[in-house]
Motif scaffolding. Structure first.
Motif, PDB file in Angstrom:
ATOM      1  N   LYS A 149     -15.875  -3.313   6.520  1.00 14.79           N
ATOM      2  CA  LYS A 149     -15.688  -4.500   5.683  1.00 14.79           C
ATOM      3  C   LYS A 149     -16.958  -5.349   5.638  1.00 14.79           C
ATOM      4  CE  LYS A 149     -11.829  -6.608   6.384  1.00 14.79           C
ATOM      5  NZ  LYS A 149     -10.790  -7.568   6.816  1.00 14.79           N
ATOM      6  N   ARG A 177     -19.016  -5.971   2.302  1.00 17.85           N
ATOM      7  CA  ARG A 177     -19.166  -7.352   1.822  1.00 17.85           C
ATOM      8  C   ARG A 177     -20.647  -7.704   1.651  1.00 17.85           C
ATOM      9  NH1 ARG A 177     -18.067  -9.906   5.999  1.00 17.85           N
ATOM     10  NH2 ARG A 177     -15.797  -9.685   5.931  1.00 17.85           N
ATOM     11  N   ASP A 211     -14.164 -14.170  -1.651  1.00 14.16           N
ATOM     12  CA  ASP A 211     -13.717 -13.868  -0.297  1.00 14.16           C
ATOM     13  C   ASP A 211     -13.241 -12.420  -0.288  1.00 14.16           C
ATOM     14  OD1 ASP A 211     -10.995 -13.716  -1.151  1.00 14.16           O
ATOM     15  OD2 ASP A 211     -10.673 -15.830  -0.687  1.00 14.16           O
ATOM     16  N   ASP A 212     -12.744 -11.964   0.847  1.00 19.36           N
ATOM     17  CA  ASP A 212     -12.376 -10.551   0.981  1.00 19.36           C
ATOM     18  C   ASP A 212     -11.138 -10.164   0.179  1.00 19.36           C
ATOM     19  OD1 ASP A 212     -14.548 -10.249   2.611  1.00 19.36           O
ATOM     20  OD2 ASP A 212     -13.409 -10.178   4.483  1.00 19.36           O
ATOM     21  N   ASP A 213     -10.416 -11.148  -0.343  1.00 22.67           N
ATOM     22  CA  ASP A 213      -9.204 -10.859  -1.109  1.00 22.67           C
ATOM     23  C   ASP A 213      -9.327 -11.154  -2.596  1.00 22.67           C
ATOM     24  OD1 ASP A 213      -7.445  -9.892   0.969  1.00 22.67           O
ATOM     25  OD2 ASP A 213      -7.439 -11.935   1.757  1.00 22.67           O
ATOM     26  N   VAL A 214     -10.503 -11.585  -3.040  1.00 23.37           N
ATOM     27  CA  VAL A 214     -10.667 -11.890  -4.456  1.00 23.37           C
ATOM     28  C   VAL A 214     -10.759 -10.587  -5.257  1.00 23.37           C
ATOM     29  CG1 VAL A 214     -13.201 -12.025  -4.522  1.00 23.37           C
ATOM     30  CG2 VAL A 214     -11.863 -13.367  -6.127  1.00 23.37           C
ATOM     31  N   HIS A 215     -10.133 -10.558  -6.416  1.00 28.87           N
ATOM     32  CA  HIS A 215     -10.188  -9.390  -7.305  1.00 28.87           C
ATOM     33  C   HIS A 215     -11.585  -9.362  -7.916  1.00 28.87           C
ATOM     34  CE1 HIS A 215      -9.284  -6.567 -10.495  1.00 28.87           C
ATOM     35  NE2 HIS A 215      -8.048  -6.426 -10.018  1.00 28.87           N
ATOM     36  N   THR A 260     -10.459  -5.334  -4.184  1.00 30.84           N
ATOM     37  CA  THR A 260     -10.953  -6.375  -3.293  1.00 30.84           C
ATOM     38  C   THR A 260     -11.755  -5.727  -2.168  1.00 30.84           C
ATOM     39  OG1 THR A 260      -9.094  -6.354  -1.741  1.00 30.84           O
ATOM     40  CG2 THR A 260      -8.832  -7.712  -3.736  1.00 30.84           C
ATOM     41  N   ASN A 319     -11.158  -6.081   0.952  1.00 33.19           N
ATOM     42  CA  ASN A 319     -10.166  -5.565   1.902  1.00 33.19           C
ATOM     43  C   ASN A 319      -9.586  -4.233   1.446  1.00 33.19           C
ATOM     44  OD1 ASN A 319     -10.238  -7.498   3.969  1.00 33.19           O
ATOM     45  ND2 ASN A 319      -8.911  -8.880   2.833  1.00 33.19           N
ATOM     46  N   GLU A 320      -9.216  -4.126   0.183  1.00 31.90           N
ATOM     47  CA  GLU A 320      -8.621  -2.883  -0.326  1.00 31.90           C
ATOM     48  C   GLU A 320      -9.611  -1.727  -0.271  1.00 31.90           C
ATOM     49  OE1 GLU A 320      -5.466  -4.872  -3.513  1.00 31.90           O
ATOM     50  OE2 GLU A 320      -7.352  -4.046  -4.243  1.00 31.90           O
ATOM     51  N   GLU A 365     -10.084  -0.572   3.298  1.00 34.10           N
ATOM     52  CA  GLU A 365      -8.928   0.208   3.767  1.00 34.10           C
ATOM     53  C   GLU A 365      -9.037   1.663   3.330  1.00 34.10           C
ATOM     54  OE1 GLU A 365      -5.216  -1.598   2.615  1.00 34.10           O
ATOM     55  OE2 GLU A 365      -5.781  -3.512   3.528  1.00 34.10           O
TER      56      GLU A 365
END
Length: 86
Positions: free
Chosen positions: A5, A9, A26-30, A69, A71-72, A75
């Motif tokens: 991650k 990033r 951020d790590d969850d923004v599309h 994102t 995060n996605e 993963e």
């Protein structure tokens, strides 16, 4: 997962010139809906992941897994690394 991650990033922020203090990032923004990355950029990210982590991101992966994102995407790379290690 933090290593994947963090590496991802850092690459995205540097390559797509995103400021560290950008309130929308951020790590969850599309990444695509918010305009941080376009379709060409998505290809560049896939190539970066394949070269950096030695995994293969296939067209099937792109269809099967949400990769919008940080995060996605991390993963999916983690899953690939685990499969590779088995």
């Amino acid at each position: 997962m933090e290593n994947v991650k963090d590496t991802l990033r850092a690459y995205i922020m540097e390559h797509f010139e995103i400021e560290a203090d950008d309130p929308d990032f951020d790590d969850d923004v599309h990444l695509f809906d918010y305009g941080f990355v376009d379709s060409l950029g998505a290809t560049e990210i896939v190539l970066f992941l394949e070269e950096t982590f030695g995994v293969e991101i296939t067209q099937k992966d792109i269809i099967l897994y949400a990769m919008n994102t940080v995060n996605e995407i991390a993963e999916v790379v983690e899953r690939k690394l685990q499969e590779k290690g088995d």
